[in-house]
Design an enzyme around this catalytic site. Sequence first.
Site, PDB file in Angstrom:
ATOM      1  N   HIS A 139       1.004  -1.234   0.289  1.00 43.01           N
ATOM      2  CA  HIS A 139       0.208   0.248   0.428  1.00 43.01           C
ATOM      3  C   HIS A 139       0.794   1.271   0.133  1.00 43.01           C
ATOM      4  CE1 HIS A 139      -4.129  -1.723   0.165  1.00 43.01           C
ATOM      5  NE2 HIS A 139      -3.922  -2.391   1.460  1.00 43.01           N
ATOM      6  N   LYS A 144      -6.246  -0.719  -5.612  1.00 43.01           N
ATOM      7  CA  LYS A 144      -7.737  -0.399  -5.027  1.00 43.01           C
ATOM      8  C   LYS A 144      -8.668   0.637  -6.505  1.00 43.01           C
ATOM      9  CE  LYS A 144      -8.545  -3.017  -1.289  1.00 43.01           C
ATOM     10  NZ  LYS A 144      -7.137  -3.496  -0.529  1.00 43.01           N
TER      11      LYS A 144
END
EC number: 4.1.1.23
Length: 264
Positions: A64, A95
Amino acid sequence: MDARVFQSYSARAEGMKNPIAKELLALMEEKQSNLSVAVDLTKKSEILELVDKIGPYVCVIKTHIDVVEDFDQDMVEKLVALGKKHRFLIFEDRKFADIGNTVKLQYASGVYKIASWAHITNCHTVPGEGIIQGLKEVGLPLGRGLLLLAEMSSKGSLATGSYTEKTLEWFEKHTDFCFGFIAGRRFPNLQSDYITMSPGIGLDVKGDGLGQQYRTPEEVIVNCGSDIIIVGRGVYGAGRNPVVEAKRYREAGWKAYQQRLSQH
């Protein structure tokens, strides 16, 4: 269950259209690992140190990148170098969830330039099929691959039912770039083969109090037909030895895969 899951990873690699899918399945067989570790740390030095330790035991390192407080280009270069040293792919768990033109810019540009270093990324399909097309315009020429979020492992998730069905439909139209799903199980009745990566895997706990629900490698690989287990805190959480835990999850994941193969 889909008969293709009873074939070896290396045999399935031959039927994949996306080059990253082929490389990943071959790498998994070679390293005897279907373990992806989610490295959700916030310091560059801690991330690189952890990745160097666990790299030999994983097929994918999941990042991330936007939680890293001291991100710079040097970190990317070192992460890529570790991937070559230990033979793993890098999955930036971005995402994406915006319209096609916006995600093109988010993927290629900005501070992170994700497409330049991440072999794999993922997206929600809430905005419509255009998000896949936008990401594909950037990623396909670079030989990258995309995973679609067809389900999520958190309690109360809305990614179910018709949302999931539409996601599967769009996947079939873009198998040159899309090669699989983030999901808790394998989906039936898809014409194309694909890779399923499942989060929410734990050998010791069943939940974290924040909605995360954990399942064992055996549950997702043998019973649900998934291909890769994603583990985070179970490997490097407080009081854990990351090398010991990475080996333990790798062995559990591979044992489950071998058990699945033996059933056919």
